[in-house]
Design a protein around this motif. Structure first.
Motif: not given
Length: 226
Positions: A101-108, A204-208, A94-96, A70-74
């Motif tokens: 990825a713009s961030g991560f969230l715990g399922k809990g 060349g960063a997509r976001d923060r 960290v790989q994501a 998704i990130s590689a698709d202009p």
């Protein structure tokens, strides 16, 4: 403006719960569901969501691979991916982030935390969920499989930044909001936003989120392991 959300999780029950929660908000709507990464990519291209809630562990094409695609698709440059995970066991977080990825969230997390994460990801103003500490991303980066050796290419690109842009980048990497940075540097939030946008363009960063990764990988900011 309505935030368009795509749900990607191999558990139908979880997707149903997320759909009910998201669709209950007046400023959000679910535009699609996917049970694996390949379907998430297809749905993202079809519906053009603002935010994808992406489970990192799915059969076939997993969330990490889907995030990278998704990130590689202009054509999907406006799409923000929030990884759904459990902090304690997911070594791929960290790989994501490096994959886009713009961030991560715990399922809990609490429902309000999930909704807030969608809003901040769509706005591009924050990286982590409210429940995450500001030093959490640094700890994940410190656990990278490369020993976190500074990337010379990343470090060289920092030379394009002005002194003030580097200063702002350090603050962004610390998890501070534009308002907090403005107060620390005694400038206006609008000025901070301008510096952030210029730093993103130059690096060349997509976001923060990507700015944070660059700050650590270049060696500009040292990981915290406490």
């Amino acid at each position: 403006m309505t935030i368009r959300v795509l749900l990607a999780d191999d558990q139908a029950l979880l997707r149903s719960a997320f759909r009910v929660l998201v669709d209950s908000e007046p400023d959000m709507e679910v535009v699609g569901e996917a049970s694996d990464g390949a379907e998430a990519l297809r749905q993202a291209r079809e519906h053009g969501p603002d935010v994808v809630l992406m489970d990192i562990r799915m059969p076939g094409t997993d969330g990490l691979a889907a995030t990278r695609l998704i990130s590689a698709d202009p054509s999907l440059a406006q799409v923000r991916v929030v990884i759904l995970t459990t902090f304690e066991v997911d070594d791929y977080v960290v790989q994501a982030l490096r994959a886009g990825a713009s961030g991560f969230l715990g399922k809990g997390s609490e429902p309000e935390e999930l909704l807030n994460a969608i809003r901040v990801a769509a706005g591009g103003e924050a990286l982590l969920s409210p429940a995450a500490t500001k030093g959490l991303i640094a700890r994940f980066l410190a656990q990278g499989d490369d020993g976190h050796a500074p990337d010379p290419a990343r470090a060289e690109r920092l030379g394009a930044l002005t002194g003030r842009e580097r200063e702002v980048l350090v603050q962004v990497a610390g998890g501070h909001s534009n308002d907090e940075i403005a107060e620390r540097l005694e400038v206006s939030p609008l000025t901070v936003k301008t510096h952030v946008n210029r730093a993103m363009a130059k690096l060349g960063a997509r976001d923060r989120a990507q700015l944070v990764v660059i700050a650590y990988e270049s060696g500009l900011v040292r990981p915290r392991t406490d």
